[in-house]
Design an enzyme around this catalytic site. Structure first.
Site, PDB file in Angstrom:
ATOM      1  N   VAL A  59       0.170   4.251   5.502  1.00 23.69           N
ATOM      2  CA  VAL A  59      -1.132   3.633   5.779  1.00 23.69           C
ATOM      3  C   VAL A  59      -1.033   2.669   6.959  1.00 23.69           C
ATOM      4  O   VAL A  59      -2.005   1.997   7.300  1.00 23.69           O
ATOM      5  CB  VAL A  59      -1.710   2.886   4.557  1.00 23.69           C
ATOM      6  CG1 VAL A  59      -2.114   3.867   3.492  1.00 23.69           C
ATOM      7  CG2 VAL A  59      -0.746   1.862   4.028  1.00 23.69           C
ATOM      8  N   LYS A  93      -7.603   5.117  -7.515  1.00 22.77           N
ATOM      9  CA  LYS A  93      -7.977   6.323  -8.259  1.00 22.77           C
ATOM     10  C   LYS A  93      -9.256   6.935  -7.686  1.00 22.77           C
ATOM     11  O   LYS A  93      -9.374   8.160  -7.551  1.00 22.77           O
ATOM     12  CB  LYS A  93      -8.175   5.983  -9.735  1.00 22.77           C
ATOM     13  CG  LYS A  93      -6.844   5.712 -10.448  1.00 22.77           C
ATOM     14  CD  LYS A  93      -7.086   5.294 -11.878  1.00 22.77           C
ATOM     15  CE  LYS A  93      -5.770   5.151 -12.622  1.00 22.77           C
ATOM     16  NZ  LYS A  93      -5.956   4.649 -13.972  1.00 22.77           N
ATOM     17  N   SER A 110      -3.941   5.229 -19.431  1.00 27.83           N
ATOM     18  CA  SER A 110      -5.248   5.502 -18.840  1.00 27.83           C
ATOM     19  C   SER A 110      -5.669   6.960 -18.939  1.00 27.83           C
ATOM     20  O   SER A 110      -6.777   7.319 -18.560  1.00 27.83           O
ATOM     21  CB  SER A 110      -5.286   5.031 -17.383  1.00 27.83           C
ATOM     22  OG  SER A 110      -4.487   5.866 -16.612  1.00 27.83           O
ATOM     23  N   GLY A 159       0.818  -1.202   0.000  1.00 26.27           N
ATOM     24  CA  GLY A 159       0.000   0.000   0.000  1.00 26.27           C
ATOM     25  C   GLY A 159       0.850   1.249   0.000  1.00 26.27           C
ATOM     26  O   GLY A 159       2.064   1.165   0.196  1.00 26.27           O
ATOM     27  N   PRO A 160       0.213   2.391  -0.208  1.00 28.39           N
ATOM     28  CA  PRO A 160       0.952   3.656  -0.259  1.00 28.39           C
ATOM     29  C   PRO A 160       1.615   3.966   1.085  1.00 28.39           C
ATOM     30  O   PRO A 160       1.272   3.355   2.104  1.00 28.39           O
ATOM     31  CB  PRO A 160      -0.121   4.689  -0.578  1.00 28.39           C
ATOM     32  CG  PRO A 160      -1.390   3.972  -0.746  1.00 28.39           C
ATOM     33  CD  PRO A 160      -1.221   2.557  -0.374  1.00 28.39           C
TER      34      PRO A 160
HETATM   35  P1  ADP Z   1       3.832   2.726   6.330  1.00 31.51           P
HETATM   36  O1  ADP Z   1       4.720   1.707   6.911  1.00 31.51           O
HETATM   37  O2  ADP Z   1       2.645   2.155   5.649  1.00 31.51           O
HETATM   38  O3  ADP Z   1       4.513   3.729   5.455  1.00 31.51           O
HETATM   39  P2  ADP Z   1       3.585   3.596   9.045  1.00 31.51           P
HETATM   40  O4  ADP Z   1       3.347   2.275   9.639  1.00 31.51           O
HETATM   41  O5  ADP Z   1       4.943   4.184   9.178  1.00 31.51           O
HETATM   42  O6  ADP Z   1       3.201   3.568   7.506  1.00 31.51           O
HETATM   43  O7  ADP Z   1       2.494   4.597   9.587  1.00 31.51           O
HETATM   44  C1  ADP Z   1       2.662   5.989   9.680  1.00 31.51           C
HETATM   45  C2  ADP Z   1       1.972   6.526  10.904  1.00 31.51           C
HETATM   46  O8  ADP Z   1       0.584   6.467  10.745  1.00 31.51           O
HETATM   47  C3  ADP Z   1       2.289   5.731  12.149  1.00 31.51           C
HETATM   48  O9  ADP Z   1       2.480   6.617  13.204  1.00 31.51           O
HETATM   49  C4  ADP Z   1       1.040   4.900  12.370  1.00 31.51           C
HETATM   50  O10 ADP Z   1       0.850   4.609  13.717  1.00 31.51           O
HETATM   51  C5  ADP Z   1      -0.024   5.804  11.828  1.00 31.51           C
HETATM   52  N1  ADP Z   1      -1.189   5.040  11.311  1.00 31.51           N
HETATM   53  C6  ADP Z   1      -1.355   4.567  10.064  1.00 31.51           C
HETATM   54  N2  ADP Z   1      -2.509   3.909   9.938  1.00 31.51           N
HETATM   55  C7  ADP Z   1      -3.111   3.986  11.142  1.00 31.51           C
HETATM   56  C8  ADP Z   1      -4.369   3.490  11.665  1.00 31.51           C
HETATM   57  N3  ADP Z   1      -5.219   2.807  10.895  1.00 31.51           N
HETATM   58  N4  ADP Z   1      -4.644   3.747  12.930  1.00 31.51           N
HETATM   59  C9  ADP Z   1      -3.804   4.448  13.710  1.00 31.51           C
HETATM   60  N5  ADP Z   1      -2.621   4.936  13.302  1.00 31.51           N
HETATM   61  C10 ADP Z   1      -2.273   4.711  12.022  1.00 31.51           C
END
Ligand code: ADP
Length: 795
Positions: free
Chosen positions: A365, A727, A684, A361-362
């Site tokens: 997330v 999208k 696209s 995922g982006p």
């Molecule tokens: P990724 O690894 O996908 O790039 P991270 O795990 O580093 O993202 O997440 C970035 C921040 O967003 C973290 O502080 C995380 O706790 C918070 N976060 C992301 N999704 C959620 C969620 N669904 N609920 C609570 N906090 C979230």
């Protein structure tokens, strides 16, 4: 008996000759000799019975046993024989005292011994006044020589300084130097005393140079040796003292410690054997050797790695569910999938080879933080390695110990940090692995992730297999495409598409704000965030699928407020939507429809990127010209072809669109996709480009609340595209309300979150005509475009 002494008319002496192989006898000097050849022995005996006088002459070639006149040097020395000793082996040894130089004129007899007629060449005596400087120079050099050379007796210089005769001095000095036979003979050959002195002066100067250099080298070597000997003796003494006192010396103690560490480290047999070998090697390497620190570091790695320490898994599903909920909002499907996974692990116990979870995922997330929560839920240690930009296999697997400064690879380094053999190990950004000439890191990763191989992972530095089979791996990626298929096969992919605005709001309120307050030392009652403020941060200060920037912006506000608290002691209690720009500056994004009003020639498309989806605009302008098409904005080949197709379709519809014949031949068309620095590709945007073209031709503005995606064919069909879910989320994020999509993608709408489906009007289309109908505003512009008219979209 032959006549011993035949008087020749010139009255020259006729004397027995003793040829010698490897020495030159000089006048005035005593020289010990030993002879063995029968002719020589007989010559000596003959001389002893008469006046003890012989001629000693060197052989040109020492290898000749029975020399003739041509085998002997011409210049010899008349000498008187002292006492003679006969050795048991037939050798006769004796001392000779040189008398004067003689030149061999003729051999008058061969047997039983050699006899020659010789011409005596006496030296002139006493140094002349003008020769004094040369004599002094020779004496000075000789003095140095005596001092520097261990082979010349000390009193040689005293003897030399008492000689008045320059020729004699030259001979005396020569006799003390270790010169080659040829050089000695050259001195003997030089009859003129001053010439001889000159020659020996040159030889002496060279000799002194060589001796000085030798002595310098010698003293350097000596210093080194002295130092290490000193150390050695001190160490030995120290040992002896410690032994007397009943203490163990530090080296032995260290060895004992190391051995103990190795034995108690829980290493498997192979590693233990290797480690003990190294400990024993360490004991015999000299303490000053650089090898010592190499071996020590290696042993340090071996002994501090976890080999058997492991944490007990908690496979309590209820607890796990609670932990996941405590840390993450939403993500129901993902959480369920994780709980199922734990349940299966519980049932199948340890024998089960756990599949590797891969979160795709982006950014932002929650992929990494989910990994952390799983570790927390299971009671495992959590470690993480980012693979972004890793191009070198050695980064994964380490360098061989033969390299200076070698270390284990990241996997082993991280295992040491983990401190247990069963941590939860997140491999971040696996899609960013690079491949180049330094080897393919993905093949090393395969070994890490493959349950068939990873029980004996080989790290180049470690040199002994390491067991990774108990590690639980979680992999993350932004997109799956670049991940090598062999790796992808081993993983169980779980997608996290990104959040919609409402979700982000809840995440901010429930998690991000409390976390940032905590991190900035603020209490909840000190600062509150109005919901409207958070919504504005989401809409106008961030544009992302995840919540990373949102968290950063909230952090920025907390930082500023913390400063106000400290500085003024009167800080705001609430952050409102209106006060936002005070903390974060002017908004970074415009929320709502992509354009401020309906425009001619500017259409809004949606792109799918690594960071989720994003809106793109397509601009079209016509200029007077020759029918050229220019495309700008870093478009890839596929996108360029798609633009060509859009143009061809538009041209084929010229009649229906009311365009005069020949218009396209007199017009240059420019299609630009802004954010020119970001490369864009893919088919696209086909219908978006066609819409912008048709709008420009017909002067009908494009409705700003509409976004579209779809590939176009020459006949105007709309073909399906990928990434619909991302999208749709992007369009929703940006405040779009109408979303045109290919009919064939309608089935993908099921994956789009319900809230987004409710908020957006999705219009599935099959033909370009349908797109035009939805996207272009009804009212045509007052003046239709004239053929060849120079115009821009903006007027
Ligand atoms: P990724 O690894 O996908 O790039 P991270 O795990 O580093 O993202 O997440 C970035 C921040 O967003 C973290 O502080 C995380 O706790 C918070 N976060 C992301 N999704 C959620 C969620 N669904 N609920 C609570 N906090 C979230």
């Amino acid at each position: 008996m032959p006549r011993r002494r035949k008087r020749v008319p010139e009255d020259l002496p006729i004397l027995p000759v003793v040829p010698v192989r490897d020495t030159v006898v000089f006048p005035h000097l005593l020289t010990p000799l030993a002879v063995r050849r029968s002719r020589s022995v007989k010559a000596v005996e003959e001389a002893m019975t008469h006046n003890h006088t012989v001629v000693i002459v060197a052989q040109r070639n020492p290898g000749v046993d029975e020399p003739q006149i041509q085998d002997l040097f011409q210049m010899g020395t008349e000498a008187v024989i002292g006492r003679v000793f006969r050795m048991p082996d037939g050798t006769v040894s004796f001392l000779v005292q040189g008398q004067r130089r003689v030149r061999l004129l003729d051999l008058t007899q061969q047997d039983p011994y050699l006899v020659a007629t010789v011409l005596p060449l006496p030296d002139s005596t006493d140094a002349q006044e003008e020769n004094v400087p040369l004599v002094r120079a020779v004496l000075a050099l000789f003095e140095k020589c005596v001092k520097l050379s261990p082979n010349i007796p000390e009193d040689a210089y005293v003897a030399a300084s008492n000689v008045n005769d320059p020729g004699w001095l030259a001979d005396l000095v020569t006799s003390h130097l270790a010169l080659a036979l040829d050089q000695r003979q050259e001195i003997l050959d030089t009859v003129d005393p001053m010439e001889r002195l000159q020659l020996i002066c040159t030889i002496l100067a060279k000799e002194v140079d060589v001796l000085e250099l030798q002595s310098k080298i010698h003293s350097q070597v000596q210093q080194e040796v002295d130092k290490s000997q000193r150390e050695y003796f001190l160490r030995e003494q120290l040992k002896a003292i410690q032994k007397e006192l009943g203490e163990i010396d530090p080296q032995t103690r260290e060895m004992n410690d190391l051995r103990h560490k190795v034995e108690s480290s829980g290493m498997p047999e192979a590693a233990m054997k290797k480690a003990i070998e190294e400990v024993e090697r360490l004991a015999v390497i000299p303490a000053a050797s650089p090898e010592v620190s190499v071996v020590r570091t290696y042993l340090d790695w071996l002994t501090t790695l976890p080999w058997s320490a492991q944490t007990e898994d908690i496979l309590d599903i209820k607890r796990a569910s609670r932990v996941l909920d405590e840390n993450h909002f939403g993500l129901q499907k993902v959480k369920e999938r994780i709980l199922e996974y734990l349940a299966v692990r519980k049932l199948a116990a340890a024998e089960m080879r756990s599949p590797i979870l891969c979160f795709v995922g982006p950014p932002g997330v929650g992929k990494t933080s989910l990994g952390r929560s799983i570790a927390q839920a299971m009671g495992r240690k959590f470690v993480r390695v980012s693979l972004g930009g890793v191009r070198d296999e050695a980064e994964i697997r380490g360098h061989r110990r033969t390299y200076i400064g070698a270390l284990p690879g990241r996997i082993i380094q991280t295992m040491r940090t983990a401190g247990s053999i069963n941590p939860l190990f997140v491999l971040d950004e696996i899609d960013k692995l690079g491949i180049d000439f330094r080897g393919d890191p993905s093949s090393a990763l395969l070994e890490v992730l493959d349950p068939e191989q990873n029980y004996a992972f080989s790290d180049h530095y470690l040199d002994v297999p390491y067991d990774l089979s108990k590690v639980m791996f979680v992999v993350t990626a932004n997109i799956l495409d670049p991940v090598p298929p062999a790796l992808r096969d081993r993983m169980e992919v779980i997608e996290l598409p990104g959040y919609i605005e409402e979700e982000k709001l809840r995440i901010a309120e429930l998690f991000l704000v409390p976390k940032q307050l905590r991190e900035h030392g603020l209490r909840a009652e000190q600062l509150a965030f109005a919901r409207s403020a958070l919504r504005r941060v989401i809409r106008e200060y961030t544009r992302e699928a995840g919540v990373r920037n949102l968290e950063r912006e909230i952090g920025a506000i907390c930082r500023k407020v913390a400063r106000l608290v400290v500085e003024k002691d009167k800080a705001p209690r609430e952050v409102s939507a209106q006060s936002l720009s005070r903390y974060l500056g002017p908004p970074k994004h415009h929320w709502g429809a992509a354009e401020e009003r309906d425009e001619i020639g500017v259409a809004t498309g949606v792109a799918w990127t690594e960071t989720g989806g994003d809106l793109i605009s397509v601009e079209v302008t016509f200029m007077e010209g020759k029918g050229n098409l220019s495309l700008t904005g870093q478009l890839g080949d596929v996108m360029k072809e798609s633009a060509q197709a859009a143009l061809s379709y538009t041209r084929s519809r010229a009649d229906q669109l009311g365009v005069a014949g020949g218009f396209f031949d007199r017009t240059d068309i420019h299609i630009h996709v802004p954010a020119g620095a970001i490369p864009k590709d893919g088919p696209s945007a086909g219908i978006t480009m066609a819409t912008a073209l048709i709008s420009t031709l017909t002067r009908r503005p494009i409705r700003r609340e509409v976004a579209m995606t779809g590939e176009i064919t020459l006949r105007g069909r709309v073909l399906p595209i990928g990434g619909l879910k991302e999208k749709a989320l992007a369009a929703h994020r940006a405040g779009i309300t109408v979303f045109i999509l290919p009919k064939k993608n309608e089935k993908d709408l099921a994956e789009v979150p319900r809230d987004v489906r409710r908020a957006l009007r999705f219009v599935p289309v099959e033909m370009m005509d349908d797109v035009v109908e939805v996207a272009l505003a009804e009212a045509p512009a007052p003046e239709p475009i004239k053929a060849g008219m120079g115009s821009s979209v903006w007027n």
